[in-house]
Design a protein around this motif. Structure first.
Motif, PDB file in Angstrom:
ATOM      1  N   GLY A  79       0.711  -1.468   0.036  1.00 44.56           N
ATOM      2  CA  GLY A  79       0.043   0.109  -0.228  1.00 44.56           C
ATOM      3  C   GLY A  79       1.200   1.256   0.166  1.00 44.56           C
ATOM      4  O   GLY A  79       1.951   1.542  -0.144  1.00 44.56           O
ATOM      5  N   THR A  83       3.232   0.575   3.679  1.00 43.84           N
ATOM      6  CA  THR A  83       2.378  -0.185   4.421  1.00 43.84           C
ATOM      7  C   THR A  83       2.363  -1.511   3.099  1.00 43.84           C
ATOM      8  O   THR A  83       2.103  -1.652   1.962  1.00 43.84           O
ATOM      9  N   ASP A  85      -1.261  -4.027   1.493  1.00 45.54           N
ATOM     10  CA  ASP A  85      -2.554  -3.734   1.818  1.00 45.54           C
ATOM     11  C   ASP A  85      -2.939  -4.741   1.752  1.00 45.54           C
ATOM     12  O   ASP A  85      -4.062  -5.109   2.699  1.00 45.54           O
ATOM     13  N   LEU A  86      -2.089  -6.456   1.513  1.00 43.52           N
ATOM     14  CA  LEU A  86      -2.934  -7.280   1.275  1.00 43.52           C
ATOM     15  C   LEU A  86      -2.016  -8.131   1.582  1.00 43.52           C
ATOM     16  O   LEU A  86      -0.743  -8.029   0.818  1.00 43.52           O
ATOM     17  N   LEU A 144     -12.313  -6.842  -1.458  1.00 45.64           N
ATOM     18  CA  LEU A 144     -11.303  -6.381  -2.375  1.00 45.64           C
ATOM     19  C   LEU A 144     -11.571  -5.426  -3.865  1.00 45.64           C
ATOM     20  O   LEU A 144     -13.110  -5.854  -3.701  1.00 45.64           O
ATOM     21  N   ASP A 146     -10.145  -2.233  -6.739  1.00 47.55           N
ATOM     22  CA  ASP A 146      -8.654  -2.107  -7.251  1.00 47.55           C
ATOM     23  C   ASP A 146      -7.961  -2.328  -6.916  1.00 47.55           C
ATOM     24  O   ASP A 146      -7.878  -3.553  -7.411  1.00 47.55           O
ATOM     25  N   TYR A 147      -6.684  -2.304  -6.955  1.00 48.48           N
ATOM     26  CA  TYR A 147      -5.602  -1.876  -7.047  1.00 48.48           C
ATOM     27  C   TYR A 147      -5.322  -4.229  -6.553  1.00 48.48           C
ATOM     28  O   TYR A 147      -5.186  -4.989  -7.527  1.00 48.48           O
ATOM     29  N   PRO A 148      -5.733  -4.071  -5.076  1.00 45.90           N
ATOM     30  CA  PRO A 148      -6.180  -5.837  -4.443  1.00 45.90           C
ATOM     31  C   PRO A 148      -6.612  -6.817  -5.085  1.00 45.90           C
ATOM     32  O   PRO A 148      -6.381  -7.451  -5.388  1.00 45.90           O
TER      33      PRO A 148
END
Ligand SMILES: O=CN(O)CCNC(=O)c1cccc(Cl)c1Cl
Ligand code: NI
Length: 184
Positions: A79, A83, A85-86, A144, A146-148
């Protein structure tokens, strides 16, 4: 550790097979595989390690990409500001619902198993709900977007024998429906 020469390349039939569902408790050898796949993702996202071992960066890795036709994929999606994100290993993942809304990465997609660049938008669902089992067999359901969401669709595709470029418009690779969301 997994290195690039362990990655199966387009043309290897294992990438076009439907991967086998796993039963629990998982065979210990698959627990080891899961660790190694996640370790690859972490190594590949560390510039020093990636350079040292010539690793192509990845935010996901599916077991067929290391020659195992089993329903297991690891995702490590960064992220903002270092960070995460997943971070998860998905066993027997199923997309149980998906948005009508289409999205695509502005930069297109890449795949460790596809050596050539294949430019073009890869239309996917902007939002998905995925049901899967964790390595210890716990059923989980995650939503989920967007990107993830795009990364998980790319990985779940691998378990069905689909590669990202299968989705690209052959006549006009930059063709995508009008109200698709382009993710930068
Ligand atoms: O299946 C996993 N790989 O092939 C690892 C290399 N590709 C990526 O990390 C990647 C790059 C761009 C867009 C998406 Cl969606 C993904 Cl997944
Ligand atoms: Ni891939």
């Amino acid at each position: 550790m997994i290195k690039m020469n362990d990655i199966t390349r387009d043309g290897n039939p294992v990438l076009r097979k439907r991967a086998e569902k796993l039963t629990f408790p998982l065979d210990p050898k698959y627990l080891k595989v899961a660790d190694e796949m996640m370790e690859y993702l972490k190594n590949s996202q560390d510039p020093a390690i990636a350079e040292k071992y010539h690793l192509r960066a990845g935010v996901g890795l599916a077991a067929p990409q290391i020659g195992l036709s089993i329903q297991m994929a690891s995702v490590l999606v960064p992220g903002p500001d270092n960070t995460i994100d997943l971070e998860e290993t998905l066993v027997n993942p199923v997309i149980v619902s998906q948005s009508v809304q289409i999205a695509a990465l502005e930069e297109g997609e890449g795949c460790l198993s596809v050596d050539k660049d294949v430019p073009g938008y890869v239309p996917r669902h902007d939002r998905i709900t995925v049901r899967y089992q964790t390595l210890d067999g716990e059923e989980k359901t995650i939503k989920l977007r967007d990107y993830p969401a795009i990364v998980c669709q790319h990985e779940i595709d691998h378990l069905k024998g689909t590669l990202f470029y299968d989705h690209i418009n052959k006549e006009n690779p930059l063709d995508i429906e009008d109200n698709a969301i382009l993710i930068g």
